[in-house]
Scaffold this motif. Structure first.
Motif, PDB file in Angstrom:
ATOM      1  N   ARG A  24       0.838  -1.215   0.000  1.00 54.93           N
ATOM      2  CA  ARG A  24       0.000   0.000   0.000  1.00 54.93           C
ATOM      3  C   ARG A  24       0.866   1.256   0.000  1.00 54.93           C
ATOM      4  N   LEU A  25       1.933   1.263   0.789  1.00 55.25           N
ATOM      5  CA  LEU A  25       2.827   2.424   0.806  1.00 55.25           C
ATOM      6  C   LEU A  25       3.450   2.650  -0.568  1.00 55.25           C
ATOM      7  N   ARG A  26       3.844   1.575  -1.229  1.00 53.97           N
ATOM      8  CA  ARG A  26       4.399   1.702  -2.594  1.00 53.97           C
ATOM      9  C   ARG A  26       3.352   2.251  -3.552  1.00 53.97           C
ATOM     10  N   GLN A  27       2.121   1.765  -3.416  1.00 50.44           N
ATOM     11  CA  GLN A  27       1.035   2.250  -4.258  1.00 50.44           C
ATOM     12  C   GLN A  27       0.833   3.755  -4.052  1.00 50.44           C
ATOM     13  N   PRO A  34      12.454  10.952   2.672  1.00 45.69           N
ATOM     14  CA  PRO A  34      11.972  12.142   3.380  1.00 45.69           C
ATOM     15  C   PRO A  34      10.985  12.906   2.500  1.00 45.69           C
ATOM     16  N   ASP A  35      10.017  13.513   3.131  1.00 41.39           N
ATOM     17  CA  ASP A  35       8.981  14.237   2.413  1.00 41.39           C
ATOM     18  C   ASP A  35       8.796  15.599   3.080  1.00 41.39           C
ATOM     19  N   PRO A  36       8.996  16.698   2.348  1.00 44.08           N
ATOM     20  CA  PRO A  36       8.868  18.028   2.950  1.00 44.08           C
ATOM     21  C   PRO A  36       7.487  18.272   3.573  1.00 44.08           C
ATOM     22  N   ASP A  37       6.429  17.714   2.964  1.00 44.44           N
ATOM     23  CA  ASP A  37       5.093  17.881   3.551  1.00 44.44           C
ATOM     24  C   ASP A  37       4.995  17.168   4.896  1.00 44.44           C
ATOM     25  N   PHE A  38       5.604  16.000   4.993  1.00 45.60           N
ATOM     26  CA  PHE A  38       5.583  15.271   6.262  1.00 45.60           C
ATOM     27  C   PHE A  38       6.496  15.925   7.296  1.00 45.60           C
ATOM     28  N   ILE A 172      -3.625  13.811  19.442  1.00 38.90           N
ATOM     29  CA  ILE A 172      -2.847  12.942  18.544  1.00 38.90           C
ATOM     30  C   ILE A 172      -3.785  12.170  17.610  1.00 38.90           C
ATOM     31  N   LYS A 173      -4.940  11.743  18.099  1.00 35.13           N
ATOM     32  CA  LYS A 173      -5.894  11.045  17.252  1.00 35.13           C
ATOM     33  C   LYS A 173      -6.456  11.978  16.178  1.00 35.13           C
ATOM     34  N   SER A 174      -6.760  13.192  16.539  1.00 36.82           N
ATOM     35  CA  SER A 174      -7.284  14.170  15.582  1.00 36.82           C
ATOM     36  C   SER A 174      -6.252  14.504  14.507  1.00 36.82           C
ATOM     37  N   LEU A 175      -5.010  14.678  14.920  1.00 33.38           N
ATOM     38  CA  LEU A 175      -3.958  14.993  13.958  1.00 33.38           C
ATOM     39  C   LEU A 175      -3.658  13.803  13.043  1.00 33.38           C
ATOM     40  N   ALA A 176      -3.767  12.589  13.560  1.00 30.09           N
ATOM     41  CA  ALA A 176      -3.584  11.403  12.712  1.00 30.09           C
ATOM     42  C   ALA A 176      -4.663  11.360  11.638  1.00 30.09           C
ATOM     43  N   ALA A 177      -5.910  11.627  12.012  1.00 36.42           N
ATOM     44  CA  ALA A 177      -7.002  11.646  11.032  1.00 36.42           C
ATOM     45  C   ALA A 177      -6.768  12.735   9.984  1.00 36.42           C
ATOM     46  N   GLU A 178      -6.266  13.875  10.415  1.00 37.15           N
ATOM     47  CA  GLU A 178      -5.961  14.970   9.492  1.00 37.15           C
ATOM     48  C   GLU A 178      -4.882  14.558   8.485  1.00 37.15           C
ATOM     49  N   LEU A 179      -3.837  13.883   8.954  1.00 37.85           N
ATOM     50  CA  LEU A 179      -2.774  13.472   8.044  1.00 37.85           C
ATOM     51  C   LEU A 179      -3.264  12.385   7.080  1.00 37.85           C
ATOM     52  N   VAL A 180      -4.095  11.478   7.551  1.00 37.49           N
ATOM     53  CA  VAL A 180      -4.656  10.458   6.657  1.00 37.49           C
ATOM     54  C   VAL A 180      -5.465  11.136   5.549  1.00 37.49           C
ATOM     55  N   GLU A 181      -6.231  12.144   5.891  1.00 37.54           N
ATOM     56  CA  GLU A 181      -6.999  12.878   4.875  1.00 37.54           C
ATOM     57  C   GLU A 181      -6.060  13.558   3.883  1.00 37.54           C
ATOM     58  N   GLN A 182      -4.960  14.098   4.361  1.00 34.83           N
ATOM     59  CA  GLN A 182      -3.959  14.708   3.471  1.00 34.83           C
ATOM     60  C   GLN A 182      -3.386  13.647   2.511  1.00 34.83           C
ATOM     61  N   ILE A 183      -3.115  12.461   3.014  1.00 34.52           N
ATOM     62  CA  ILE A 183      -2.606  11.369   2.177  1.00 34.52           C
ATOM     63  C   ILE A 183      -3.648  10.982   1.130  1.00 34.52           C
ATOM     64  N   ARG A 185      -6.013  12.966  -0.121  1.00 39.22           N
ATOM     65  CA  ARG A 185      -6.072  14.044  -1.112  1.00 39.22           C
ATOM     66  C   ARG A 185      -4.907  13.927  -2.091  1.00 39.22           C
ATOM     67  N   ARG A 186      -3.735  13.578  -1.578  1.00 37.81           N
ATOM     68  CA  ARG A 186      -2.569  13.373  -2.441  1.00 37.81           C
ATOM     69  C   ARG A 186      -2.845  12.233  -3.421  1.00 37.81           C
ATOM     70  N   GLU A 187      -3.378  11.121  -2.907  1.00 38.97           N
ATOM     71  CA  GLU A 187      -3.671   9.979  -3.770  1.00 38.97           C
ATOM     72  C   GLU A 187      -4.692  10.341  -4.852  1.00 38.97           C
ATOM     73  N   ASP A 188      -5.682  11.148  -4.482  1.00 37.09           N
ATOM     74  CA  ASP A 188      -6.753  11.538  -5.407  1.00 37.09           C
ATOM     75  C   ASP A 188      -6.324  12.666  -6.352  1.00 37.09           C
ATOM     76  N   GLY A 189      -5.102  13.173  -6.161  1.00 32.37           N
ATOM     77  CA  GLY A 189      -4.616  14.266  -7.001  1.00 32.37           C
ATOM     78  C   GLY A 189      -5.197  15.614  -6.643  1.00 32.37           C
ATOM     79  N   ARG A 190      -5.725  15.749  -5.431  1.00 31.31           N
ATOM     80  CA  ARG A 190      -6.321  17.013  -5.005  1.00 31.31           C
ATOM     81  C   ARG A 190      -5.355  17.887  -4.217  1.00 31.31           C
TER      82      ARG A 190
END
Length: 191
Positions: A24-27, A34-38, A172-183, A185-190
């Motif tokens: 999944r990570l490769r996908q 390293p990722d500047p956004d992360f 920490i739970k709220s921020l994890a959900a926020e980062l998952v949403e960012q991931i 959006r990245r996958e969806d090209g948004r």
């Protein structure tokens, strides 16, 4: 609990989902550099929690990789971190063995973990990060994506005990959900 053939408690949990996670990570094209956004997310995580160290961590079968990293002096590269460690500033880098730290527990449990003082928990007090880096406090949450895969974690650590409490857990739970949403959006090209 898992025991080895000699009857000793294994400190790192068995991770049966690791091959699926790696695919999944490769996908997604994340988790191996390293990722500047992360890095920016890790810096924000440190500011929100007041913690000196914060990470966006992806875990494979053998190691952990901090695709996002914030340290007290703001270093992000392995070279800078190695220089910090050589100067007595602690041994933090982008890579960590799978049996070091607490994120592998979070990924396997698929639940946030709050350790206000790791020394209060015999199972966690013996972890190598306590002696090697001086970690005394941990707060982490899993990054579970839309496929149900636990991709990794976000976490903050400190060299002093910290009273994270319920507010820390919710943060920490709220921020994890926020980062998952960012991931996503990245996958969806948004992004």
């Amino acid at each position: 609990m898992t025991y080895d053939s000699t009857g000793h408690l294994l400190l790192t949990p068995v991770d049966r989902e690791a091959p699926l996670r790696v695919r999944r990570l490769r996908q997604l094209g994340i988790g191996d550099r390293p990722d500047p956004d992360f890095d920016a997310f890790a810096e924000r995580l440190a500011k929100v929690t007041g913690a000196p160290y914060s990470m966006v961590n992806f875990i494979d079968e053998n190691q952990q990789f901090f695709a996002g990293l914030h340290t007290p002096n703001g270093t992000h590269t392995t070279e800078q971190l190695s220089a910090t460690a050589a100067a007595g500033g602690g041994g933090v880098s982008r890579y960590m063995a799978r049996d070091h730290g607490y994120c592998p527990h979070v990924v396997v449990r698929r639940k946030a973990l709050v350790l206000e003082d790791v020394c209060d928990y015999p199972r966690f007090a013996g972890n190598p990060v306590v002696d090697e880096i001086g970690i005394r406090s941990y707060l982490g949450a899993p990054l579970i994506d839309r496929t149900g895969t636990a991709l990794g974690t976000i976490c903050v650590v400190d060299t002093e005990p910290r009273p994270w409490g319920r507010p820390g857990l919710e943060t920490i739970k709220s921020l994890a959900a926020e980062l998952v949403e960012q991931i996503h959006r990245r996958e969806d090209g948004r992004l």
